[in-house]
Design a protein around this motif. Structure first.
Motif, mmCIF file in Angstrom:
data_model
loop_
_atom_site.group_PDB
_atom_site.id
_atom_site.type_symbol
_atom_site.label_atom_id
_atom_site.label_comp_id
_atom_site.label_asym_id
_atom_site.label_seq_id
_atom_site.Cartn_x
_atom_site.Cartn_y
_atom_site.Cartn_z
ATOM 1 N N ALA A 145 1.978 2.054 24.307
ATOM 2 C CA ALA A 145 1.582 0.663 23.870
ATOM 3 C C ALA A 145 2.133 -0.565 24.969
ATOM 4 C CB ALA A 145 2.179 0.232 22.625
ATOM 5 N N THR B 161 9.453 4.046 23.612
ATOM 6 C CA THR B 161 8.066 3.413 23.578
ATOM 7 C C THR B 161 7.527 3.922 22.266
ATOM 8 O OG1 THR B 161 7.179 5.606 24.967
ATOM 9 C CG2 THR B 161 8.125 3.789 26.180
ATOM 10 N N SER B 162 6.141 3.705 22.623
ATOM 11 C CA SER B 162 5.467 4.344 21.188
ATOM 12 C C SER B 162 5.354 5.683 21.222
ATOM 13 C CB SER B 162 4.008 3.463 21.315
ATOM 14 O OG SER B 162 3.344 3.957 22.449
#
Length: 571
Positions: free
Chosen positions: A269, A284-285
């Motif tokens: 993302a 992070t995602s």
């Protein structure tokens, strides 16, 4: 169970995360990957290397105990493997591998990881200006660029330089070129002030005046249209909307953007502004991938929005958080308020939180309160002037930010750091008025400038003081012939003689202690603008005038100290 951690990027955050993790899990393996030859250096020190204040590049790469932070240092001292001149070209999240290319040989390698860290940093913004490929046109983004710039200047072939951009790096480079190399330097800025976005207009004028006094030329509100060569492939001049400027060197310093292409292609993302999206744990995602430093967007603790803030100090703090969490910890990086400082010749500028304009843009109803006073006891020979703008929410008295300039940078940064530490807790003006500060005449005034600033804000919010800032004052002074305002200088006669002598029909001097006995000399059919040295006596005078029936009275914040600092003047 031992892990293999791969970290892409080995400058600030990457090297910090690697060292922290290895201290927590010595049995695990860490591989640091970076496309450059040199790692773990201070990017913020580059302007000082260009200036000559830092004599050699290794000083920017060394520890505080003078050990060079190269691949061998990390292998021996930290137990970390380093791959320099190696670029990560792809991430396979499903297989948990990274594809690497060794740049000198072109050899490819696939490296498996248990957890991955992205510390890919930022890259300079290079506007699509014709001629940007000419020799002598540089950005300031790594040690190689720094060496190229300094080598060119040291050759003696640079007599005139142009810096594009009046942010931190642009101004620091202008200082380096003028102060220690004597290069005739012009700074071009698209916006109408220097340090746009981080400091208010009046304080910006103070910094601008100081830099002009030191020999830097500025073209504000101007735009570079093209860079033109000498027929041999070297830059020779800069063409702008306002004309042409000869240049042997052009430094483009209009900002940086997150370097996130690798993350984007891997499907992580990424925000609309280009920064990698991370949570408070800097994940992070993908739960197996962390990111931090200049490549991520961060939570702003005052506005609640996302912000991009490329600062080495933040990257180092985030590196520790990531190192903890790679080892199973739950450390959090909650966000930022946006603190900064910069040295401009003999003047320091610094700030934290929101400017007046930023607060308005974020939906607040803000007030800016200005104070100028000596930074230590008035009788101490080392005293200097400090000017501060406090940004306050009108309805609640909540402090939203503070910016300032000062002759003594350490003193200013100390005040800014106090406010930065208190902002996330919802600092109110009333707390600032009673803030306890250490006192000794060589270091501060008995009533600290932060207390004075809080007192001034409290008086304005309560309606006890009606004020005007220096730019608005200058506009009224320009219209003095229309007779709407009566300009009352309440300093002592010896302090006011220059202005009264130059403008006897408009500038009237009645010392504050003599006002009560001279009420008959003041007009009741005009607005009265009261002026003193710093704003303290003009506030006293305002109280006296209101008590004696004068209705329309305002006081100049910062007094003649602010007028003098900005260079607006009374002519």
């Amino acid at each position: 169970m031992p892990q293999h951690i791969v970290i892409i990027g080995a400058v600030a955050l990457g090297s910090k995360a690697a060292a922290r993790f290895k201290r927590l899990e010595p049995e695990s393996r860490v591989t640091l990957v970076d496309r450059d030859k040199r790692i773990a250096y201070s990017g913020c020190g580059i302007p000082f290397y260009v200036s000559g204040e830092v004599s050699d590049v290794p000083e920017l790469q060394s520890t505080s105990f003078h050990v060079l932070r190269d691949a061998e240092y990390f292998r021996k001292s930290k137990g970390v493997e380093v791959r320099t001149e190696t670029e990560a070209v792809a991430i396979d999240r499903a297989a948990k591998t990274v594809t690497l290319t060794h740049l000198p040989s072109g050899r490819s390698e696939i490296l498996a990881y248990d957890q991955l860290v992205l510390a890919t940093g930022s890259k300079p913004v290079i506007p699509p200006i014709p001629g940007r490929e000419l020799a002598g046109v540089h950005t300031v983004h790594n040690l190689e660029s720094a060496e190229s710039i300094r080598s060119l200047i040291a050759s003696g072939n640079v007599k005139q330089a142009v810096v594009v951009g009046a942010g931190f790096i642009g101004l620091e480079m202008a200082v380096a070129l003028v102060d220690l190399w004597g290069v005739e330097t012009t700074v071009i800025e698209l916006r109408e002030q220097i340090l746009p976005g981080v400091i208010g207009g009046n304080l910006s004028l103070t910094a601008l005046r100081h830099m002009r006094d030191k020999g830097v030329r500025f073209q504000l509100g101007d735009q570079v249209l093209s860079l033109e060569g000498d027929g041999q492939g070297r830059v020779a001049r800069v063409r702008t909307k306002h004309g042409e400027i000869p240049a042997d060197l052009v430094i483009v310093a209009v900002g940086v953007r997150p370097n996130t292409e690798l993350a984007r292609v891997a499907g992580l993302a990424v925000s609309e502004r280009g920064g990698i999206t991370v949570d408070e744990y800097l994940r992070t995602s993908d739960p197996h991938i962390y990111a931090g430093g200049d490549c991520v967007e961060l939570h702003h603790l005052l506005t609640g929005s996302k912000t991009f803030l490329p600062m080495g100090s933040l990257a180092n703090r985030q590196g520790r958080v990531i190192g903890d969490n790679l080892a199973g910890g739950e450390s959090r990086f909650l966000g930022v308020v946006g603190s900064w400082c910069v040295k401009l010749f003999d003047l320091a500028a610094a700030g934290t939180g929101l400017t007046l304009q930023a607060a308005r843009s974020a939906g607040f109803n803000p007030l800016s309160v200005h104070v100028s006073q000596l930074d230590r006891a008035h009788f101490h020979p080392d005293r200097g002037v400090m000017s501060l703008d406090l940004i306050v929410e009108r309805e609640t008295g909540r402090v939203l930010g503070m910016q300032g300039t000062a002759d003594r940078g350490d003193a200013l940064v100390g005040k800014v750091n106090v406010i930065a530490g208190l902002l996330p807790s919802g600092l109110k003006v009333e707390a600032l008025t009673s803030l306890e500060a250490a006192y000794s005449p060589p270091f501060s005034a008995a009533l600290d400038i932060l207390n004075v600033l809080g007192n001034a804000a409290e008086n304005i919010l309560a309606g006890r003081n009606r004020t005007i800032q220096v730019d608005a004052f200058a506009a009224l002074w320009e219209q003095r012939e229309n007779g709407t305002y009566f300009f009352l200088d309440c300093r002592e006669r010896s302090d006011a003689k220059e202005e009264t002598g130059a403008n006897p029909e408009h500038w009237i001097n009645i010392p504050q202690g003599e006002l009560v006995d001279n009420m008959n000399k003041l007009p009741r059919d005009k607005s009265i603008l009261v002026i003193c040295g710093t704003g303290a006596r003009s506030y006293e005078a305002l109280i006296t005038l209101l008590h004696n029936g004068f209705q329309d009275v305002i006081s100049l914040e910062g007094g003649m100290s602010a007028v003098s600092a900005t260079g607006l003047g009374v002519s």
